[in-house]
Motif scaffolding. Sequence first.
Motif, PDB file in Angstrom:
ATOM      1  N   ASP A  11       0.820  -1.212   0.000  1.00  0.00           N
ATOM      2  CA  ASP A  11       0.000   0.000   0.000  1.00  0.00           C
ATOM      3  C   ASP A  11       0.854   1.263   0.000  1.00  0.00           C
ATOM      4  N   GLY A  12       2.120   1.134   0.433  1.00  0.00           N
ATOM      5  CA  GLY A  12       2.995   2.291   0.477  1.00  0.00           C
ATOM      6  C   GLY A  12       3.736   2.537  -0.825  1.00  0.00           C
ATOM      7  N   LEU A  13       3.503   1.692  -1.840  1.00  0.00           N
ATOM      8  CA  LEU A  13       4.174   1.848  -3.129  1.00  0.00           C
ATOM      9  C   LEU A  13       3.185   2.359  -4.173  1.00  0.00           C
ATOM     10  N   ILE A  14       3.596   3.333  -4.954  1.00  0.00           N
ATOM     11  CA  ILE A  14       2.760   3.862  -6.031  1.00  0.00           C
ATOM     12  C   ILE A  14       3.163   3.158  -7.316  1.00  0.00           C
ATOM     13  N   ALA A  15       2.202   2.483  -7.929  1.00  0.00           N
ATOM     14  CA  ALA A  15       2.526   1.641  -9.084  1.00  0.00           C
ATOM     15  C   ALA A  15       1.421   1.709 -10.124  1.00  0.00           C
ATOM     16  N   ASP A  16       1.314   2.844 -10.793  1.00  0.00           N
ATOM     17  CA  ASP A  16       0.380   2.970 -11.907  1.00  0.00           C
ATOM     18  C   ASP A  16       1.057   2.669 -13.243  1.00  0.00           C
ATOM     19  N   SER A  17       2.377   2.703 -13.257  1.00  0.00           N
ATOM     20  CA  SER A  17       3.130   2.451 -14.487  1.00  0.00           C
ATOM     21  C   SER A  17       3.356   0.954 -14.676  1.00  0.00           C
ATOM     22  N   ALA A  18       3.536   0.534 -15.922  1.00  0.00           N
ATOM     23  CA  ALA A  18       3.771  -0.877 -16.219  1.00  0.00           C
ATOM     24  C   ALA A  18       5.024  -1.427 -15.536  1.00  0.00           C
ATOM     25  N   PRO A  19       6.164  -0.692 -15.540  1.00  0.00           N
ATOM     26  CA  PRO A  19       7.358  -1.234 -14.873  1.00  0.00           C
ATOM     27  C   PRO A  19       7.146  -1.483 -13.379  1.00  0.00           C
ATOM     28  N   MET A  20       6.441  -0.556 -12.686  1.00  0.00           N
ATOM     29  CA  MET A  20       6.227  -0.750 -11.255  1.00  0.00           C
ATOM     30  C   MET A  20       5.183  -1.823 -10.973  1.00  0.00           C
ATOM     31  N   LYS A  21       4.233  -2.012 -11.885  1.00  0.00           N
ATOM     32  CA  LYS A  21       3.281  -3.107 -11.709  1.00  0.00           C
ATOM     33  C   LYS A  21       3.998  -4.454 -11.767  1.00  0.00           C
ATOM     34  N   ARG A  22       5.018  -4.546 -12.640  1.00  0.00           N
ATOM     35  CA  ARG A  22       5.805  -5.787 -12.703  1.00  0.00           C
ATOM     36  C   ARG A  22       6.574  -5.984 -11.401  1.00  0.00           C
ATOM     37  N   VAL A  23       7.112  -4.913 -10.851  1.00  0.00           N
ATOM     38  CA  VAL A  23       7.821  -4.996  -9.567  1.00  0.00           C
ATOM     39  C   VAL A  23       6.861  -5.476  -8.483  1.00  0.00           C
ATOM     40  N   MET A  24       5.646  -4.942  -8.468  1.00  0.00           N
ATOM     41  CA  MET A  24       4.660  -5.333  -7.456  1.00  0.00           C
ATOM     42  C   MET A  24       4.363  -6.833  -7.531  1.00  0.00           C
ATOM     43  N   GLU A  25       4.262  -7.359  -8.729  1.00  0.00           N
ATOM     44  CA  GLU A  25       3.997  -8.792  -8.878  1.00  0.00           C
ATOM     45  C   GLU A  25       5.160  -9.609  -8.318  1.00  0.00           C
ATOM     46  N   GLN A  26       6.393  -9.158  -8.584  1.00  0.00           N
ATOM     47  CA  GLN A  26       7.555  -9.855  -8.030  1.00  0.00           C
ATOM     48  C   GLN A  26       7.550  -9.802  -6.506  1.00  0.00           C
ATOM     49  N   VAL A  27       7.217  -8.646  -5.960  1.00  0.00           N
ATOM     50  CA  VAL A  27       7.176  -8.494  -4.505  1.00  0.00           C
ATOM     51  C   VAL A  27       6.149  -9.443  -3.898  1.00  0.00           C
TER      52      VAL A  27
END
Length: 275
Positions: A11-27
């Motif tokens: 919840d503390g990470l902002i991930a509207d971009s495709a690269p950060m969405k991929r990071v979120m999935e890895q996390v």
Amino acid sequence: AERDAKSWGLDGLIADSAPMKRVMEQVRTMQEADAGGVFIHGEEGTGRELVARAIHYGSPRSGGAFVKLNCRELPQDVIESMDSRTQALSKLFGHVAGAFPDAGEDCEGHFQLAADGTLYLENVEHLPMPLQASLLRALETGTARRIGDDLSVHVDVRIILSGEHGMTRLIADGALQEQMPQRFGDEIQLPTLAQRGDDIAGLVSYFAAQTARQLGKPVPEVTAAALAALRGMPLTGNVPQLRELVEQGMLASGGGSLGAEHLKPGSGAANGEAA
């Protein structure tokens, strides 16, 4: 004060971009795994520590400690100086009273302090090679021994490493043990802010609200022109530089709307992590 697990998590990470969405999935995958080493790499200011904390606080280990050690703070001349090597090993594994001249009392190392939790080693490229070898031995045996102690103790700890470059590059540069990928097979590459254009609006809104609370003022409107101006700036300092631009812009605006005219592209990067 330490923030709670919810605010340190995804919840503390902002991930509207495709690269950060991929990071979120890895996390998410690494949170569920709850074991095995993790290696996070990316430029300064891309949020390495926040991602490490998100992994910890979203895992079953969240009840244990998250212990951070910046490897830049360790003595680097451990090969040439026995005193430096002793000090560095003490930081990692602790010591018993009388183990060396300055050891006035028993002291737990970062490895033991992170028992049942997570040990986060930041800037691992600055962890001297002999200490990397000691770390790998501790991971292989699942035990740690304080300097001057006769007994090793079992320690259940998950270790997350971070660095500016990936493991392949660090090994080629002679900054990382070749065996590290065997223990840290899960690797996350964080995008630069330039690769996160769709996150700019969310990040600016977050920093504007945060700064408004600190100043005791209402949250300002951020104009479309301001967002367009920020997207057009190089922002080589990544997220900390964006935060500084927003803070300085709000001071310049005098409490009104934050417009493009309040933003100074020459602002340097602030210290600290954010994502």
